[in-house]
Structure formats: C-alpha cells, structure tokens
Motif scaffolding. Structure first.
Motif, PDB file in Angstrom:
ATOM      1  N   ALA A  13       0.830  -1.213   0.000  1.00  0.00           N
ATOM      2  CA  ALA A  13       0.000   0.000   0.000  1.00  0.00           C
ATOM      3  C   ALA A  13       0.868   1.267   0.000  1.00  0.00           C
ATOM      4  CB  ALA A  13      -0.932  -0.005   1.218  1.00  0.00           C
ATOM      5  N   ALA A  57      13.730  -9.184  -2.846  1.00  0.00           N
ATOM      6  CA  ALA A  57      14.672  -8.454  -2.000  1.00  0.00           C
ATOM      7  C   ALA A  57      15.765  -9.403  -1.509  1.00  0.00           C
ATOM      8  CB  ALA A  57      13.938  -7.845  -0.811  1.00  0.00           C
ATOM      9  N   ALA A  72       8.349  -2.458   4.007  1.00  0.00           N
ATOM     10  CA  ALA A  72       7.934  -3.863   3.915  1.00  0.00           C
ATOM     11  C   ALA A  72       7.789  -4.498   5.300  1.00  0.00           C
ATOM     12  CB  ALA A  72       8.938  -4.642   3.072  1.00  0.00           C
ATOM     13  N   ALA A 162      -2.457  -3.221   2.479  1.00  0.00           N
ATOM     14  CA  ALA A 162      -3.412  -3.446   1.383  1.00  0.00           C
ATOM     15  C   ALA A 162      -4.435  -4.530   1.724  1.00  0.00           C
ATOM     16  CB  ALA A 162      -2.634  -3.824   0.112  1.00  0.00           C
TER      17      ALA A 162
HETATM   18  P1  A2P Z   1       4.688  -8.935  -1.455  1.00  0.00           P
HETATM   19  O1  A2P Z   1       3.603  -8.213  -2.223  1.00  0.00           O
HETATM   20  O2  A2P Z   1       5.606  -9.683  -2.350  1.00  0.00           O
HETATM   21  O3  A2P Z   1       4.180  -9.725  -0.295  1.00  0.00           O
HETATM   22  P2  A2P Z   1       1.386  -3.972   2.753  1.00  0.00           P
HETATM   23  O4  A2P Z   1       1.880  -3.054   3.811  1.00  0.00           O
HETATM   24  O5  A2P Z   1       0.428  -3.340   1.810  1.00  0.00           O
HETATM   25  O6  A2P Z   1       0.880  -5.263   3.322  1.00  0.00           O
HETATM   26  O7  A2P Z   1       2.677  -4.361   1.836  1.00  0.00           O
HETATM   27  C1  A2P Z   1       3.804  -5.021   2.352  1.00  0.00           C
HETATM   28  C2  A2P Z   1       4.946  -4.974   1.342  1.00  0.00           C
HETATM   29  O8  A2P Z   1       6.074  -5.637   1.928  1.00  0.00           O
HETATM   30  C3  A2P Z   1       4.660  -5.691   0.049  1.00  0.00           C
HETATM   31  O9  A2P Z   1       5.299  -5.043  -1.011  1.00  0.00           O
HETATM   32  C4  A2P Z   1       5.270  -7.050   0.304  1.00  0.00           C
HETATM   33  O10 A2P Z   1       5.634  -7.764  -0.850  1.00  0.00           O
HETATM   34  C5  A2P Z   1       6.521  -6.668   1.058  1.00  0.00           C
HETATM   35  N1  A2P Z   1       7.058  -7.803   1.787  1.00  0.00           N
HETATM   36  C6  A2P Z   1       6.398  -8.611   2.650  1.00  0.00           C
HETATM   37  N2  A2P Z   1       7.209  -9.605   3.078  1.00  0.00           N
HETATM   38  C7  A2P Z   1       8.410  -9.430   2.466  1.00  0.00           C
HETATM   39  C8  A2P Z   1       9.661 -10.133   2.475  1.00  0.00           C
HETATM   40  N3  A2P Z   1       9.850 -11.214   3.205  1.00  0.00           N
HETATM   41  N4  A2P Z   1      10.664  -9.645   1.706  1.00  0.00           N
HETATM   42  C9  A2P Z   1      10.489  -8.556   0.944  1.00  0.00           C
HETATM   43  N5  A2P Z   1       9.335  -7.860   0.895  1.00  0.00           N
HETATM   44  C10 A2P Z   1       8.304  -8.290   1.639  1.00  0.00           C
END
Ligand code: A2P
Ligand code: 11C
Length: 340
Positions: A13, A57, A72, A162
């Motif tokens: 988000a 990442a 993230a 999100a």
């Molecule tokens: P992904 O879409 O691949 O899960 P929000 O706050 O809207 O929930 O979004 C969280 C963000 O953090 C997303 O872009 C998500 O990617 C990312 N994210 C979650 N877990 C990881 C991880 N282990 N490594 C890198 N990015 C992550």
C-alpha cells in the motif's frame, strides 16, 4: 543529482504510493529498482508509463543503489537496512525498526529537516499518526510552547496495509448481503484474535504494551519527543481504528504556555509549511479523511478555545496516511538528500 532508487515493499500500500510520488514530484530517478518478497518476483509495477519488473529483496539487490525507501515491515527493514547501507545506499525507513535509535534521525521535513544531515546511513520516517500531529503542532510550539498533548485518533485501515483495505471492503459487502463476515486481519494481523472493522470501531492499533497502552500510542509519545527534541513534552494518546479506507483523523488538545488569540493561531496555521487550514464550523468547513485522499498536506480545522481552560486549544487534524503519513514524507526526505 540523479539517483538509483530502490523501493522495498513496492507492491504494498505504501510502496505503490512511493512510486506515484516519485513520478508526481519528478524525482530525478536514474534507475528504479522495485523490490518485494519472492512471491512478487517477476511481477511488474508501473513507473513513468513503463512496466518495471519486481525483484526479490536480497542483499545483492542493493548494489549500486543511492537511495532505498523501505516499507515492507520492521523485520524486513532490520534484515536489509544494514545490507543496503554496507553497499553505499542511504535508507529511508518507514517502519518502527530504527526510529528510537539515537544514531538515526527521525525526520518530518517541516519540523526538523535540518537534522537529515546527521544520518549515518539510515533515516527514519515517523509513524503516520505522529507525522500529521507534529506538522500541525509545529507552528504552535514555536510561537506559544506547550509540554502536554492529549490526542485521540480515528485511523484508516490502510495503516495496516493493502490486505486490511480489502478486508474492510469485503466485510462491508458481506454485512450488507447478510453473508458470513470473515475476521482475519483487524485489529492486528499477526495476533490470533480478530474483530470486525466494518460498521465498527476498534480501540487498538498495533500490539499491547505492558503499561496498558498500545504500541501505536507509545509511538506517538516517544516520536513526538524525539522530533521536537524535547523530552519534556508529554503525550497521552488513544488510537482507534475506524472503518475508513484512507486518511487518518485526530482530535488534538494542547494547553499552550503563552496566552493566545484564536485568530492569531489560525494565521500561524495558515502560514505553516505543509498545513492547510479549513476552519469555519458555522459554514460547515472542516477537513474529512475522504477529502484528504491523494493530497500531500496536513489539514486542520475545528480550531477552538477550551471552555474550561484559558490556554487550552482544540484542533481536528486530518491527512492521507499513505501520503504525508508515509510516502510523501519519505520522498520529501529523499528530495533533501539529492539536493544536498
Ligand atoms: P509482497 O507483495 O511480495 O508480499 P502492505 O503493507 O500493503 O501489506 O505491503 C507489504 C509490502 O512488503 C509488500 O510489497 C510485500 O511484498 C513486502 N514484503 C512482505 N514480506 C516481504 C519479504 N519477506 N521480503 C520482501 N518484501 C516483503
Ligand atoms: C497504522 N500507524 O495506522 C500505523 C501504520 O509504525 O509505521 C504505520 C505503522 C508504523 O496502523
């Protein structure tokens, strides 16, 4: 100066709003590197009319990066920020991971932008509910002083990401259609117990602390002291989740140290950097979260003198939590870095 920019959490988000903000503000991006979890590797995000491939990442993904914007989650920041810094990037971190670290400046450009230069590789973006409050309070702090703030928040579900936004929509549809309402995320995704947020309010944002406050409330306490550079400022906060998709609202009460004239207070707010005053209750002029969506500023209304205290002041403060509360503030910090 052009910069290679990594966005960690680019599919989330806040990450999505960081991309839109880099575009909107014509940030000098030499190369954009969108990063997320392995689940998203190979997907694309839109940037300046093009589809850019998301990478998983990994430490190597930060090679050659000048500025890395992280959103993230705290655990991911703890894992990757040292890797990015080691490779020469400056990390602007949107999570709670490093905010109270004395070596990490906690920055709201309108309030303490002069401290950006003290960074040692990591700059922290404060919590969204803190950012909008301190932007509104800054002109009053400078002119009249205060050492105590009482705040109650009305926070949108997008603060939880999100999936929480999707949960609010789906619960609303299910309630209206008399279907079973699934409760899987709110108030705190990682806890086992969940409540319905549609047609409800939940007096919990983030996890409980030993003192009976929630972590969100304690962030407002600690971060406000650090941003104003004044440990004497006491904040007492009640943070509440409301069934709003985007835009946090806050009822803020301060007792100013000096006598004040209400019209002078309004003028100070009008003149303040990043603040828009919308204050005329007789004509029903005041900010609402829906009207704040997509806007970068902090909106202030309902400015009034306390009936019970001669120096008490009440304010209603609204901002788009994904923008000034997160993406906009982060990109403003990045702008100062490339201008330096
Ligand atoms: P992904 O879409 O691949 O899960 P929000 O706050 O809207 O929930 O979004 C969280 C963000 O953090 C997303 O872009 C998500 O990617 C990312 N994210 C979650 N877990 C990881 C991880 N282990 N490594 C890198 N990015 C992550
Ligand atoms: C919320 N303020 O609305 C949170 C979201 O520490 O950066 C941001 C959490 C943080 O739930």
């Amino acid at each position: 100066k052009e910069a290679t920019v990594a966005v960690l959490g680019a599919t989330g988000a806040v990450g999505e709003q960081i991309l839109r903000n880099l575009e909107k503000r014509s940030f000098p991006v030499k190369e954009l590197r969108p990063l997320a979890s392995a689940r998203s590797a190979g997907k694309t995000v839109r940037f300046k009319g093009e589809a850019v491939t998301v990478q998983e990442a990994k430490p190597e993904a930060f090679e050659g990066v000048d500025i890395a914007l992280f959103s993230a989650g705290g655990g991911i920041s703890e894992k990757f920020a040292p890797e990015a810094v080691k490779r020469g990037a400056v990390v602007i971190d949107n999570t709670n991971a490093f905010r109270m670290n004395p070596d990490v400046p906690l920055i709201v450009p309108e309030v303490n932008g002069d401290q950006i230069k003290n960074h040692q590789g990591i700059i922290a973006n404060p919590n969204c509910s803190t950012i909008q409050m301190v932007v509104a309070l800054k002109p009053l702090y400078d002119r009249y002083g205060f050492d105590r703030v009482i705040v109650s928040t009305y926070q949108a579900v997008s603060g939880s990401g999100a999936q929480a936004m999707e949960e609010l929509s789906e619960q609303t549809r299910a309630s209206l259609e008399n279907r079973e309402v699934k409760k899987e995320i709110m108030p705190v995704g990682k806890l086992d117990k969940h409540y319905q947020i549609a047609f409800n309010t939940l007096p919990q944002c983030d996890v409980a602390q030993d003192n009976g406050f929630t972590l969100e409330e304690m962030k407002m306490v600690r971060e406000t002291k650090k941003i104003f550079g004044n440990e004497q400022i006491g904040v007492t906060a009640t943070c509440v989740r409301v069934p709003v998709q985007r835009g946090h609202s806050e009822s803020v009460y301060v007792e100013l140290e000096k006598e004040f004239d209400l019209e002078e207070v309004r003028q100070a707010l009008r003149d303040a950097d990043g603040v828009i005053l919308e204050d005329d209750i007789q004509n029903q002029v005041y900010p609402t979260p829906l009207d704040s969506v997509g806007r970068d500023e902090v909106f202030v209304g309902r400015v009034r003198k306390d009936i019970a205290h001669p120096r008490g002041l009440n304010l209603w403060v609204v901002a788009d939590n994904l923008l000034k509360g997160a993406a906009t503030n982060a990109v403003q910090i990045a702008e100062r870095l490339v201008q330096a």
